[in-house]
Design a protein around this motif. Structure first.
Motif, PDB file in Angstrom:
ATOM      1  N   ASP A   9      51.515  62.252  -4.721  1.00  0.00           N
ATOM      2  CA  ASP A   9      51.142  62.088  -3.314  1.00  0.00           C
ATOM      3  C   ASP A   9      51.991  62.995  -2.421  1.00  0.00           C
ATOM      4  N   MET A  58      47.632  63.379  -6.652  1.00  0.00           N
ATOM      5  CA  MET A  58      47.508  62.429  -5.554  1.00  0.00           C
ATOM      6  C   MET A  58      46.739  61.219  -6.045  1.00  0.00           C
ATOM      7  N   HIS A 116      47.774  60.426   1.931  1.00  0.00           N
ATOM      8  CA  HIS A 116      48.216  60.748   0.576  1.00  0.00           C
ATOM      9  C   HIS A 116      48.125  62.247   0.288  1.00  0.00           C
TER      10      HIS A 116
END
Length: 177
Positions: free
Chosen positions: A49, A97, A104
């Motif tokens: 992320d 992610m 994110h």
């Protein structure tokens, strides 16, 4: 070898019932925290992320979403947090992610040199005909057009030793992992 948990922003919701099924949540404010996870593995650095966009750190009042339901904040840019650990974006060899919503993927463009791991369904949603209908900002992925993207269909063992295994749960976005 080690995992760092990095504060990658927070989102202030005016009405948490948009994310819950509880009737008594209607009208209650809530703060969602965003975390990024930096993993040091003997095979290289991996970032999980990228949080809210670093540009939001210059906005003292945050960035309000178009519907006015959420305000995003980024107190310290991710690049600054990485620097404090002694890592630059160019050091990140692996990037993934959980999904492509802005909280994110806000700094995804910074990691175009990394190998990017993404479920094929998420990749198709980002590059499909209507990503905005899924809450995806394609601007977060402009620098990744020529990136090395490993398109996944299910579980993936990033380093081949069971230390980082991505698993796709159904739901939130087409290729949530």
């Amino acid at each position: 070898d080690r995992m760092y948990v990095i504060n990658c922003g927070e989102n202030h919701a005016k009405d948490v019932s948009l994310w819950t099924t509880a009737a008594d949540d209607k009208g209650k404010a809530y703060v969602f925290s965003n975390h990024c996870y930096l993993i040091r593995h003997r095979a290289g650095w991996m970032l999980w992320d990228s949080g809210n966009s670093d540009r939001i750190a210059t906005m003292p009042n945050g960035l309000v979403n178009p519907r006015g339901t959420l305000t995003a904040f980024m107190r310290k840019p991710l690049t600054e947090s990485l620097k404090e650990i002694g890592v630059s974006p160019a050091d990140i060899g692996h990037f993934a992610m959980s999904h492509s919503h802005g909280d994110h993927s806000g700094n995804a463009n910074i990691f175009a040199r990394a190998t990017i791991y993404m479920q094929m369904a998420e990749y198709s949603a980002i590059h499909g005909p209507a990503p905005q209908k899924l809450g995806i900002s394609t601007a977060n992925f402009e620098n990744l057009r020529d990136a090395n993207v490993v398109k996944l269909n299910g579980e993936h063992d990033v380093f081949g030793d069971g230390s980082v295994v991505m698993k796709p749960p159904p739901g939130h976005t087409p290729g949530h992992q």
